[in-house]
Structures are given as C-alpha cells and as structure tokens.
Design a protein around this motif. Structure first.
Motif, PDB file in Angstrom:
ATOM      1  N   GLY A  19      -5.392 -43.595  36.114  1.00 12.63           N
ATOM      2  CA  GLY A  19      -5.590 -42.817  37.640  1.00 12.63           C
ATOM      3  C   GLY A  19      -5.329 -43.700  38.710  1.00 12.63           C
ATOM      4  O   GLY A  19      -4.584 -43.172  39.689  1.00 12.63           O
ATOM      5  N   LEU A  72      -1.591 -43.785  38.839  1.00  8.98           N
ATOM      6  CA  LEU A  72      -0.945 -42.579  39.417  1.00  8.98           C
ATOM      7  C   LEU A  72      -1.282 -42.630  41.016  1.00  8.98           C
ATOM      8  O   LEU A  72      -0.146 -41.860  41.350  1.00  8.98           O
ATOM      9  CB  LEU A  72      -1.664 -41.540  38.537  1.00  8.98           C
ATOM     10  CG  LEU A  72      -1.509 -40.101  39.283  1.00  8.98           C
ATOM     11  CD1 LEU A  72       0.099 -39.628  38.964  1.00  8.98           C
ATOM     12  CD2 LEU A  72      -2.492 -39.314  38.590  1.00  8.98           C
ATOM     13  N   VAL A 115      -9.711 -38.269  40.808  1.00  7.74           N
ATOM     14  CA  VAL A 115      -9.182 -38.768  39.673  1.00  7.74           C
ATOM     15  C   VAL A 115     -10.064 -39.662  38.812  1.00  7.74           C
ATOM     16  O   VAL A 115     -10.220 -39.439  37.518  1.00  7.74           O
ATOM     17  CB  VAL A 115      -7.366 -39.193  39.439  1.00  7.74           C
ATOM     18  CG1 VAL A 115      -7.153 -39.729  38.175  1.00  7.74           C
ATOM     19  CG2 VAL A 115      -6.929 -37.761  39.857  1.00  7.74           C
ATOM     20  N   THR A 116     -10.339 -40.637  39.575  1.00  6.81           N
ATOM     21  CA  THR A 116     -11.183 -41.767  38.519  1.00  6.81           C
ATOM     22  C   THR A 116     -12.528 -41.676  38.755  1.00  6.81           C
ATOM     23  O   THR A 116     -13.451 -42.115  37.860  1.00  6.81           O
ATOM     24  CB  THR A 116     -10.720 -42.951  39.064  1.00  6.81           C
ATOM     25  OG1 THR A 116     -11.170 -43.248  40.573  1.00  6.81           O
ATOM     26  CG2 THR A 116      -9.314 -43.240  38.985  1.00  6.81           C
ATOM     27  N   GLY A 139      -1.744 -35.075  42.432  1.00  9.43           N
ATOM     28  CA  GLY A 139      -2.583 -36.168  41.684  1.00  9.43           C
ATOM     29  C   GLY A 139      -3.416 -35.726  40.788  1.00  9.43           C
ATOM     30  O   GLY A 139      -3.293 -35.939  39.678  1.00  9.43           O
ATOM     31  N   SER A 157      -2.822 -36.100  36.494  1.00 10.37           N
ATOM     32  CA  SER A 157      -4.005 -36.858  36.223  1.00 10.37           C
ATOM     33  C   SER A 157      -4.324 -36.013  34.689  1.00 10.37           C
ATOM     34  O   SER A 157      -4.632 -36.619  33.776  1.00 10.37           O
ATOM     35  CB  SER A 157      -4.888 -36.836  36.942  1.00 10.37           C
ATOM     36  OG  SER A 157      -5.890 -35.868  37.221  1.00 10.37           O
ATOM     37  N   LEU A 206      -1.952 -37.153  32.025  1.00 11.01           N
ATOM     38  CA  LEU A 206      -2.383 -38.414  31.760  1.00 11.01           C
ATOM     39  C   LEU A 206      -3.453 -38.433  30.826  1.00 11.01           C
ATOM     40  O   LEU A 206      -3.612 -39.060  29.689  1.00 11.01           O
ATOM     41  CB  LEU A 206      -2.359 -38.970  32.839  1.00 11.01           C
ATOM     42  CG  LEU A 206      -1.216 -39.699  33.640  1.00 11.01           C
ATOM     43  CD1 LEU A 206      -1.617 -40.493  34.833  1.00 11.01           C
ATOM     44  CD2 LEU A 206      -0.510 -40.462  32.800  1.00 11.01           C
ATOM     45  N   ASP A 207      -4.396 -37.642  31.159  1.00  8.74           N
ATOM     46  CA  ASP A 207      -5.694 -37.505  30.383  1.00  8.74           C
ATOM     47  C   ASP A 207      -5.631 -37.222  29.057  1.00  8.74           C
ATOM     48  O   ASP A 207      -5.991 -37.649  27.944  1.00  8.74           O
ATOM     49  CB  ASP A 207      -6.949 -36.770  31.138  1.00  8.74           C
ATOM     50  CG  ASP A 207      -7.238 -37.381  32.450  1.00  8.74           C
ATOM     51  OD1 ASP A 207      -7.041 -38.463  32.519  1.00  8.74           O
ATOM     52  OD2 ASP A 207      -7.886 -36.442  33.044  1.00  8.74           O
TER      53      ASP A 207
END
Lengths: 154, 77
Positions: A14, A17, A52-53, A115, A119, A122-123
């Motif tokens: 994250g 990213l 995101v994080t 974003g 994300s 990506l997850d």
C-alpha cells in the motif's frame, strides 16, 4: 498470528502504491492542470496511503493483544474503531481540502479513487499468493512460541 | 406553492444526501463480513489467521464502494 506476514506485505504494498500514485498522478496533474494539479496529486497520494494501509495496520496492531483474555473484543474494537476513524479522517479531509484554491479537487479525488481501486487488485494478488496453514494458530500444551514460524509468502 | 414543493423541498447541496446513501450499503456489508467472521472464529478458533485475511479482503472491497461514492459526490459538485 499466522496472518501477520500477509498483512505486513499488504501494508508495504500500500505504501509503495501511494508512492507510485504520487509520481504518476503528480506528473499527469502537472501536465494537465498545472501546479495545483501537482499539489492535488501529492495530497491525494498521502490520503490514499492512509486509507489503503489503515485497516491492515490496525489488524497488525490488534494481533499484538493475541495472548490477552479479551483478545476478540480488543481485536474488533481496534479494527472497527480504526475503520470508523478512517472514514471520519477521509470525510473531514475531503470537506476541508476540496474547497482550497491551491489544490485541484478533481486530481485530488481521482488519485484517492485510483489508490483504493488498485489496492484492491494488490490485496487480491497478495492474499492469493499467501501461504497460510489451515490450523496454524493451534497452540499445543507447553508450547508458547513459534506461531509465526513456517508461514511465508511466495 | 404546489404540493410537490411542500412535500419535497430541498435547499443546499444534494451531494450531502449522497454521503449518507454511500454509507448505507458498505455499513451493512461490513457488518455482515465482520459478523460472519466472528461466527466462524467462534466455531473454529484455530482458523483465526485465515479468517481475518479473508475478512480484510471483504472489508476492502466493501469500503471501496463507500470511498468512491463519497469522492464522486465531491467530483461532480
């Protein structure tokens, strides 16, 4: 907790990213709108990094209380409290920043949406590649350590 | 003043209604995801690690709807 390496990877991805969004969004915003677009993209990347994080980071933090008696209550209090806090931060930032003359609102919000969407991809990739044992959190009598051993992400 | 104006008069920005609408669906969605995760962990505590990862994915997808809903309200104002 066996999920700790997965969430560490998610937080790291994250942040990377957000860095990528700052670079790409900054260049595009600068070329399309000008300096206000650049500022919007950079701030959008910062907000995207937080959004995101934060959930994964809150789960990582909550897992530290695994050995306490009220672990489940603490876990969901931290994770869902963090979730609500995230939305409050998001709405307050968007409300205050979107009216500022030194920032391009469209670039700012598009960077946040990009974003969040990237994300998700990506997850899914990280979780689908993760190797988590089916019964990895079992603690045998007399065994106190070794929970995180043997779990890795390929 | 006709009946429509009296019954449904709105002043101000209609996007503010959008915040609430954008929050309803994800709120229900996250509640279901978390509730089912609690049920599952209660049934099989040894699977907690796997279940929290799956819960995270569920939350991420559901909350993305809220972020997009709220953000687009500001974009199109």
């Amino acid at each position: 907790m066996s999920s700790t390496p997965v969430f560490r990877t998610i937080v790291r991805a994250g942040l990377l990213l957000a860095l990528a969004i700052a670079v790409v969004g900054g260049v595009v915003g600068w070329l399309v709108v000008g300096s206000t677009g650049l500022v919007g993209a950079l701030l959008g990347a910062v907000v995207a990094a937080v959004l995101v994080t934060m959930t994964a980071a809150s789960i990582l933090f909550a897992n530290r209380f695994q050995d306490t008696p009220g672990y489940v209550t603490t876990f969901f209090a931290i994770v869902l409290g963090g979730w609500v806090l995230k939305f409050v931060i998001f709405i307050v930032l968007v409300l205050t920043l979107s009216g500022q003359p030194w920032l391009d609102r469209t670039v700012f919000l598009l960077c946040i949406i990009a974003g969040v969407l990237v994300s998700l991809i990506l997850d899914v990739v990280i979780v689908s590649r993760a190797r988590i044992g089916n019964v990895s959190d079992v603690e045998l009598p007399g065994q106190t350590t070794g929970r995180d051993e043997g779990n890795s992400i390929s | 003043m006709d009946a429509t104006t009296v019954l449904a008069e709105i002043s101000g920005n209609i996007a503010t209604v959008g915040y609430g609408l954008a929050a309803i669906g994800p709120a229900i969605g996250v509640a279901i995801v978390v509730g089912k995760t609690i049920e599952s962990i209660a049934r099989q505590p040894e699977l907690a690690g796997r279940l929290t990862v799956l819960m995270y994915i569920g939350i991420a997808f559901t909350e993305a709807l809220a972020f997009i809903g709220i953000a687009t309200g500001f974009i199109f104002v």
